[in-house]
Design a protein around this motif. Sequence first.
Motif, PDB file in Angstrom:
ATOM      1  N   CYS A  53      -1.523  21.645 -28.740  1.00  0.00           N
ATOM      2  CA  CYS A  53      -0.083  21.349 -28.671  1.00  0.00           C
ATOM      3  C   CYS A  53       0.346  20.375 -29.766  1.00  0.00           C
ATOM      4  O   CYS A  53       1.419  20.534 -30.366  1.00  0.00           O
ATOM      5  N   ASP A  54      -0.475  19.370 -30.052  1.00  0.00           N
ATOM      6  CA  ASP A  54      -0.153  18.414 -31.114  1.00  0.00           C
ATOM      7  C   ASP A  54      -0.057  19.098 -32.475  1.00  0.00           C
ATOM      8  O   ASP A  54       0.844  18.810 -33.261  1.00  0.00           O
ATOM      9  N   ILE A  55      -0.977  20.000 -32.759  1.00  0.00           N
ATOM     10  CA  ILE A  55      -0.943  20.711 -34.034  1.00  0.00           C
ATOM     11  C   ILE A  55       0.293  21.603 -34.115  1.00  0.00           C
ATOM     12  O   ILE A  55       1.000  21.616 -35.135  1.00  0.00           O
ATOM     13  N   MET A  56       0.585  22.343 -33.056  1.00  0.00           N
ATOM     14  CA  MET A  56       1.782  23.194 -33.045  1.00  0.00           C
ATOM     15  C   MET A  56       3.035  22.337 -33.191  1.00  0.00           C
ATOM     16  O   MET A  56       3.952  22.675 -33.944  1.00  0.00           O
ATOM     17  N   HIS A  57       3.095  21.220 -32.496  1.00  0.00           N
ATOM     18  CA  HIS A  57       4.250  20.328 -32.558  1.00  0.00           C
ATOM     19  C   HIS A  57       4.475  19.829 -33.980  1.00  0.00           C
ATOM     20  O   HIS A  57       5.602  19.814 -34.475  1.00  0.00           O
ATOM     21  N   TYR A  58       3.404  19.413 -34.641  1.00  0.00           N
ATOM     22  CA  TYR A  58       3.542  18.926 -36.011  1.00  0.00           C
ATOM     23  C   TYR A  58       4.161  19.990 -36.906  1.00  0.00           C
ATOM     24  O   TYR A  58       5.114  19.728 -37.634  1.00  0.00           O
TER      25      TYR A  58
ATOM     26  N   CYS B  49      -5.453  27.049 -33.005  1.00  0.00           N
ATOM     27  CA  CYS B  49      -6.636  27.471 -32.232  1.00  0.00           C
ATOM     28  C   CYS B  49      -7.921  27.041 -32.923  1.00  0.00           C
ATOM     29  O   CYS B  49      -8.819  26.491 -32.283  1.00  0.00           O
ATOM     30  N   VAL B  50      -7.985  27.284 -34.222  1.00  0.00           N
ATOM     31  CA  VAL B  50      -9.198  26.942 -34.971  1.00  0.00           C
ATOM     32  C   VAL B  50      -9.474  25.451 -34.896  1.00  0.00           C
ATOM     33  O   VAL B  50     -10.585  25.025 -34.597  1.00  0.00           O
ATOM     34  N   TRP B  51      -8.455  24.637 -35.161  1.00  0.00           N
ATOM     35  CA  TRP B  51      -8.680  23.199 -35.269  1.00  0.00           C
ATOM     36  C   TRP B  51      -8.596  22.449 -33.949  1.00  0.00           C
ATOM     37  O   TRP B  51      -8.938  21.280 -33.880  1.00  0.00           O
ATOM     38  N   SER B  52      -8.185  23.107 -32.877  1.00  0.00           N
ATOM     39  CA  SER B  52      -8.236  22.424 -31.580  1.00  0.00           C
ATOM     40  C   SER B  52      -9.445  22.887 -30.787  1.00  0.00           C
ATOM     41  O   SER B  52     -10.234  22.074 -30.329  1.00  0.00           O
ATOM     42  N   PHE B  53      -9.637  24.184 -30.646  1.00  0.00           N
ATOM     43  CA  PHE B  53     -10.763  24.688 -29.865  1.00  0.00           C
ATOM     44  C   PHE B  53     -12.047  24.735 -30.694  1.00  0.00           C
ATOM     45  O   PHE B  53     -13.108  24.323 -30.242  1.00  0.00           O
ATOM     46  N   GLY B  54     -11.962  25.227 -31.906  1.00  0.00           N
ATOM     47  CA  GLY B  54     -13.147  25.363 -32.749  1.00  0.00           C
ATOM     48  C   GLY B  54     -13.673  24.052 -33.294  1.00  0.00           C
ATOM     49  O   GLY B  54     -14.852  23.941 -33.629  1.00  0.00           O
ATOM     50  N   ALA B  55     -12.816  23.049 -33.381  1.00  0.00           N
ATOM     51  CA  ALA B  55     -13.229  21.764 -33.962  1.00  0.00           C
ATOM     52  C   ALA B  55     -14.272  21.041 -33.119  1.00  0.00           C
ATOM     53  O   ALA B  55     -14.996  20.200 -33.632  1.00  0.00           O
ATOM     54  N   PHE B  56     -14.368  21.376 -31.856  1.00  0.00           N
ATOM     55  CA  PHE B  56     -15.317  20.704 -30.975  1.00  0.00           C
ATOM     56  C   PHE B  56     -16.672  21.400 -30.910  1.00  0.00           C
ATOM     57  O   PHE B  56     -17.519  21.051 -30.102  1.00  0.00           O
ATOM     58  N   LEU B  57     -16.879  22.378 -31.782  1.00  0.00           N
ATOM     59  CA  LEU B  57     -18.144  23.100 -31.817  1.00  0.00           C
ATOM     60  C   LEU B  57     -19.105  22.453 -32.805  1.00  0.00           C
ATOM     61  O   LEU B  57     -18.671  21.877 -33.803  1.00  0.00           O
ATOM     62  N   ASP B  58     -20.400  22.588 -32.550  1.00  0.00           N
ATOM     63  CA  ASP B  58     -21.372  22.122 -33.537  1.00  0.00           C
ATOM     64  C   ASP B  58     -21.433  23.142 -34.679  1.00  0.00           C
ATOM     65  O   ASP B  58     -20.826  24.218 -34.603  1.00  0.00           O
ATOM     66  N   GLU B  59     -22.151  22.823 -35.747  1.00  0.00           N
ATOM     67  CA  GLU B  59     -22.169  23.672 -36.940  1.00  0.00           C
ATOM     68  C   GLU B  59     -22.670  25.087 -36.657  1.00  0.00           C
ATOM     69  O   GLU B  59     -22.111  26.060 -37.146  1.00  0.00           O
TER      70      GLU B  59
END
Length: 114
Positions: free
Chosen positions: A15-20, A45-55
């Motif tokens: 939501c923060d990314i979409m809001h920005y 989606c990439v930077w909110s959900f995917g950002a919490f993944l390991d490499e």
Amino acid sequence: TILPVSSVRMIRSFCDIMHYHFFLGKDVAMRRTIGFVRANFVFACVWSFGAFLDEESKDKFDPWFRSRIEKAKLLRFPFVESEDHTPDLWEIHVSFHTMSLRCFSETDAEFQAD
């Protein structure tokens, strides 16, 4: 593997990314087309959900997520002709100039520090 984070935190990041992109990037004249909305959705989606993944998981997430987006025909991912490759999800952003996803390597002139 997902790093320890609550579902609420992931949704808040989305939501923060979409809001920005919709409200805080107001100094750039915006054409809120469906393509712009889709690009923002994918980026968020990439930077909110995917950002919490390991490499290792990010390497698996990229083709999985990309195939879902392409199958749904939401948008086409950028292709870097000069390098003859499609950048991975972690190399793209939403450009306020083109109102679409762009590769970071193609946008050096767009970013200027004050």
